[in-house]
Scaffold this active site. Structure first.
Site, short mmCIF file in Angstrom:
data_model
loop_
_atom_site.label_atom_id
_atom_site.label_comp_id
_atom_site.label_asym_id
_atom_site.label_seq_id
_atom_site.Cartn_x
_atom_site.Cartn_y
_atom_site.Cartn_z
N GLU A 140 -11.37 33.95 -6.66
CA GLU A 140 -11.63 34.28 -5.26
C GLU A 140 -12.64 35.40 -5.07
OE1 GLU A 140 -8.77 33.23 -6.18
OE2 GLU A 140 -8.16 31.75 -4.70
N HIS B 194 3.30 33.57 -0.53
CA HIS B 194 2.45 32.55 0.08
C HIS B 194 2.66 32.44 1.58
CE1 HIS B 194 2.16 31.48 -4.16
NE2 HIS B 194 1.13 30.72 -3.86
#
Lengths: 359, 400
Positions: free
Chosen positions: A89, A158
Site C-alpha cells: 500500500e 477490518h
C-alpha cells in the site's frame, strides 16, 4: 400515445419526443441499479472520457476487483489503464500520487480503508499538503477509494471508519456516498476534481439496489462535492448522517411517522467540506438535532457537527441539546450478537429521537 | 561566457576599464582564442574512476571528455551552490532563516553531474537536502534564498520553506524520509504512460535506503519497467548515525537486488555525469529502472541544529575538504590542462559572490507574504471557499 405516456411520467421529455415525432420510442424510465454497478459505470464512463484516468490497486484487474467494483474494466481497457499492484500500500499509493503529479489522473483503490493506514503518509503529506506547500505550483488530481467502516463479521482490524481521520485534514476532499445516485455522481465529481479526494464506500451497500432516474444515468451527471441532500423532509427533528446510516435513519423515520413524529433526514454526502448551511437551515426549522454515524464517538464526525452548531446561528433554535448516535467506543468484536450491538441500530436512533423530543 | 564577450566587446570598442591594461590583455587573450587559436585547450579527456557494478556486464566509460565551456559552467554552478549554502549558514546563525535548514555543501558534484547527464525535460525528485537541486533544475538563487527567509518572493511564496521548493519537472523538496521514492516512480509511470521518452530521477540518502517503501518501489518499478533512476546519495551519515551502525549492508548500489546498480565516485562531477548518462540510456531503452550509489560527503552537520562533530571527527571533515573537494577537483583539472586561467576562475568566484550577495539582500528585504495569502492554495481550480480561523468568528477566505 407514447408521447402522452412520456408527458405523464416525466414532463420534460414529452416536448423532445413530440418534436422528434418518434412515436414508437420507448419512454424514458428509471432503472434499478446497485451501488456496485453505479460505481462500475461511473468509472467506466470516466475512463472512456479522459485518457489520463487509470485505476490501480490490489486485484482490480484480472480478479475484477475484490468486491467486483471494477468488473469488466480490465477486459475493456487493458493493462495500461487497469493495473494490478502487489500488496504494498505505501508503495503503490506513493506511486499513484507521483503519477498524479506527473500529469495523470489516478484512481487508487484500497481494498479497505483499514489498509490505507499503511499509506496514510502518502495521502496526507504527499497528496493533501502539496498544493499548499508549493503555493499553487503542484496540484495532485487523485482519487483514493475503497470500502470504509464496518462490514459483517470481519472483526476489529477490518472494520474501522476513517471518515473522522481523513475529514480532519485540510487539502483533502472527503466524500461518503449512501445511494447509487450518490455513488455515481460523487465518483464522477471526484475523478473530475483536480484535488485529492478520499472516497469512502461501504461494503454492505454495494449490493443494495436504488432507483436511478434517467437524468442521473446521463454521462455528465455530477453530484457536487460539499453539498448535502435532504432525503426526507420533516418538521420535528433533524437527523444528520452519512453512508449506510442514512438508510437506518430513513427506516427509523418511517417507524416514527406512524406515531406522528416527522424526521428530516440529511444525507451529508460530503464529510469535507461539510455542508454546515444545510444542517443549520434544517435545525432552525426542526429545533432538534441528532447525528448518526457508524464510527467511534470520540473526535468523530458527529462531534464536529455538534461543535459547529454550537458556534453558529442554529444554536439559539435548539430546544434540546444536540446529541450523537455513534458506534460503540470499542474495537469491533466478531460474534454476531456482539457485532450487532457495536453499531447503531434503528432502535437506538428511535430511542435517541424520543429522548431528545422528550416523548 | 557572457563575461568573455563583454571583455571582447570592450576591447573592440576600445573602452578603458577599471583595470585597464590587465583586462585588455585578458581580452586580447580571449580574442585570440575566439579566433580558434587554442590559447586555452578547448576540450580534454580525463580518466575517471571505474564504477563498481551490480548485475551489469558493462559500466560507464572510464574516460570523460570535458569541454572548456562545460567546465566553466560546472564550475560556476557548483560554486554558486557552495556559496549559496554558506550564505544560508550565515543567515541561519543570524536567525533570519528559521526552522530546518539542511545544507548541501560538499555534495555539489552530485547535483551538477546528474543534471548534466539528463535533460531539463526529464524529471527529478529528492528529499530535504534540496537547495542544490532546486538550482540545477531551474530555480534562481534569489527565489531559493527568499524561500529560506520566508518572503513573498520565495519560490513557494514563503509557504514551503527549505524542504518544500518546487519548479518545473522538480517535485521537491520532501520532508518525510523515503516518501519521495515512490513519488518519483509514479512520475516515471506517468512518463511511460504518456509515451514521452522522459525519465525520472528519484534521490534518497543512505539513511532513507533502509525504508520499506523504497523496496516496495524497487519491486513495482522493476515489474512495470518504469523509466526511473534510483540514486542513493551516500554521505556516510544518516543524521548522526554512520552507515555501519544503520545498515546491515552498506553496498547501497546492490540493495536493489534484481535492479542493476552502479557505485559512483560522487565527488567527481565527470564520474557522476558519465554514470548518469549511462543510467539514462538504460532507462530510455526500455530496460526498466537502474540504481546508482553516489559516494559523497557533506561538510555541514545533518542540519543547522547539528554541529556535525559529535559523531565524526574534524580531521575526517578536513581530510575530505583537502583531498576530495568536488570544486577543487574540477578546478585543478581545468588549470592543469590549460582549460581556464586562474584569473578567469577568480572572476567567476567574484560574480558568484555578487549574485549571492544580491540574492541575500533581496531575501532579507523582501516583505513576508501578505496575511491574505494565509488560506490560499488549499485546492486547485476550485471556487473560493471559507476557512475557519482560530475562533468561530474568524471566517477566512481561500482562493485557488
Amino acid at each position: 400515445m407514447a408521447s402522452l405516456r412520456c408527458f405523464l411520467r416525466s414532463g420534460k421529455n414529452a416536448v423532445s419526443v413530440v418534436l422528434r415525432r418518434e412515436f414508437h420510442r420507448t419512454p424514458p424510465a428509471a432503472v434499478q441499479i446497485t451501488v456496485r454497478d453505479a460505481l462500475n459505470q461511473a468509472m467506466d464512463e470516466e475512463l472512456e472520457r479522459d485518457e489520463r484516468v487509470f485505476l490501480l490497486g490490489e486485484e482490480v484487474a484480472q480478479y475484477d476487483g475484490a468486491y467486483k467494483i471494477s468488473r469488466g474494466l480490465w477486459k475493456k481497457y487493458g493493462d495500461k489503464r487497469i493495473v494490478d499492484t502487489p500488496i504494498t500500500e505505501m508503495g503503490f499509493a506513493g506511486i499513484a500520487v507521483g503519477a498524479a503529479m506527473g500529469g495523470l489522473r489516478p484512481i487508487c483503490e484500497f481494498m479497505t480503508f483499514n489498509f490505507s493506514m499503511q499509506a496514510i503518509d502518502q495521502v496526507i503529506n504527499s497528496a493533501a499538503k502539496t498544493y499548499y506547500m508549493s503555493a499553487g505550483f503542484q496540484s495532485v488530481p487523485i482519487v483514493f477509494r475503497g470500502p470504509n467502516g464496518a462490514s459483517a463479521g470481519v472483526a476489529a482490524q477490518h472494520s474501522q471508519c476513517f471518515a473522522a481521520w481523513y475529514g480532519h485534514c485540510p487539502g483533502l476532499k472527503v466524500v461518503s456516498p449512501w445511494s447509487a445516485e450518490d455513488a455515481r455522481g460523487l465518483l464522477k465529481s471526484a475523478i473530475r476534481d483536480d484535488n485529492p479526494v478520499v472516497f469512502l464506500e461501504n461494503e454492505l451497500m454495494y449490493g443494495v439496489p436504488f432507483e436511478m432516474s434517467e437524468e442521473v444515468q446521463s454521462k455528465d451527471f455530477l453530484v457536487p462535492i460539499g453539498k448535502a441532500k435532504i432525503e426526507r423532509q420533516g418538521n420535528h427533528v433533524t437527523l444528520v448522517s452519512h453512508s449506510r446510516m442514512v438508510g437506518l435513519c430513513l427506516d427509523a423515520a418511517a417507524v416514527l411517522a406512524k406515531e406522528g413524529i416527522e424526521c428530516e433526514v440529511v444525507n451529508l454526502r460530503s464529510i469535507r467540506p461539510l455542508d454546515t448551511e444545510t444542517i443549520e437551515t434544517s435545525v432552525m426549522k426542526t429545533n432538534h438535532l441528532i447525528t448518526v454515524e457508524g464510527g467511534w464517538p470520540q473526535f468523530g464526525v458527529g462531534a464536529e457537527i455538534l461543535a459547529r452548531v454550537m458556534e453558529g446561528p442554529a444554536f439559539s433554535y435548539l430546544d434540546a441539546p444536540a446529541v450523537r448516535v455513534t458506534g460503540v467506543d470499542i474495537p469491533m468484536p466478531y460474534a454476531k450478537i456482539l457485532e450487532d450491538n457495536s453499531i447503531p441500530q434503528i432502535k437506538d436512533i428511535i430511542f435517541s429521537i424520543k429522548k431528545t423530543l422528550n416523548v | 561566457m557572457r563575461k568573455m564577450l563583454t571583455i571582447i566587446s570592450n576591447v573592440l570598442r576600445g573602452n578603458a576599464s577599471r583595470n585597464g591594461a590587465e583586462l585588455v590583455s585578458e581580452g586580447a587573450r580571449v580574442v585570440v582564442s575566439a579566433r580558434t587559436y587554442a590559447d586555452f585547450t578547448p576540450q580534454a579527456s580525463f580518466d575517471i574512476k571505474k564504477c563498481d557494478l551490480h548485475k551489469l556486464e558493462e559500466g560507464p566509460p572510464q574516460q570523460a571528455v570535458l569541454t572548456r565551456e562545460e567546465g566553466l559552467q560546472y564550475y560556476r554552478t557548483m560554486q554558486t551552490i557552495r556559496r549559496m549554502e554558506l550564505k544560508a549558514d550565515q543567515l541561519y546563525k543570524q536567525k533570519i532563516i528559521r526552522g530546518f535548514c539542511h545544507l548541501y555543501d560538499g555534495q555539489e558534484a552530485c547535483a551538477m553531474g546528474i543534471e548534466s547527464g539528463i535533460n531539463l525535460s526529464d524529471h527529478l525528485i529528492t528529499a530535504y537536502r534540496a537547495h542544490g537541486y532546486t538550482l540545477t533544475r531551474g530555480g534562481t538563487v534569489r527565489e531559493i534564498m527568499a524561500e529560506l527567509t520566508g518572503r513573498r518572493g520565495g519560490i513557494a511564496k514563503g509557504k514551503g520553506g527549505s524542504m518544500h521548493m518546487y519548479t518545473k519537472h522538480f517535485y521537491g523538496g520532501n520532508g518525510i524520509v523515503g516518501a519521495q521514492v515512490p513519488l518519483g516512480a509514479g512520475v516515471a509511470l506517468a512518463c511511460k504512460y504518456q509515451g514521452k521518452n522522459e525519465l525520472c530521477v528519484s534521490l534518497y540518502g543512505d539513511g532513507a535506503a533502509n525504508q520499506g517503501q523504497i523496496f516496495e518501489t524497487y519491486n513495482m518499478a522493476s515489474l512495470w519497467k518504469l523509466p526511473c533512476i534510483f540514486i542513493c546519495e551516500n554521505n556516510k551519515y544518516g543524521m548522526g548515525t554512520s552507515v555501519e551502525r544503520a545498515s546491515a549492508s552498506t553496498d547501497y548500489y546492490k540493495r536493489g537486488d534484481f535492479i542493476p546498480g552502479l557505485r559512483v565516485d560522487g565527488m567527481d562531477v565527470l564520474c557522476v555525469r558519465e554514470a548518469t548518462k549511462f543510467a539514462a540510456e538504460h532507462c530510455r531503452s526500455g530496460k526498466g529502472p537502474i540504481l546508482m550509489e553516489l559516494q559523497t560527503y557533506r561538510y555541514h552537520g545533518h542540519s543547522m541544529s547539528d554541529p556535525g562533530v559529535s559523531y565524526r571527527t574534524r580531521e575526517e571533515i578536513q581530510e575530505v575538504r583537502s583531498k576530495s573537494d568536488p570544486i577543487s577537483l574540477l578546478k585543478d583539472r581545468m588549470l592543469s590542462n590549460n582549460m581556464a586561467s586562474v584569473e578567469e576562475l577568480k572572476e567567476i568566484d567574484i560574480e558568484v559572490r555578487k549574485e549571492i550577495e544580491d540574492a541575500a539582500q533581496f531575501a532579507t528585504t523582501d516583505p513576508e507574504p501578505p496575511l491574505e495569502d494565509l488560506c490560499n492554495h488549499i485546492f486547485y481550480n476550485n471556487p473560493p471557499l471559507e476557512v475557519r480561523g482560530t475562533n468561530p468568528w474568524s471566517k477566512l477566505m481561500s482562493v485557488s
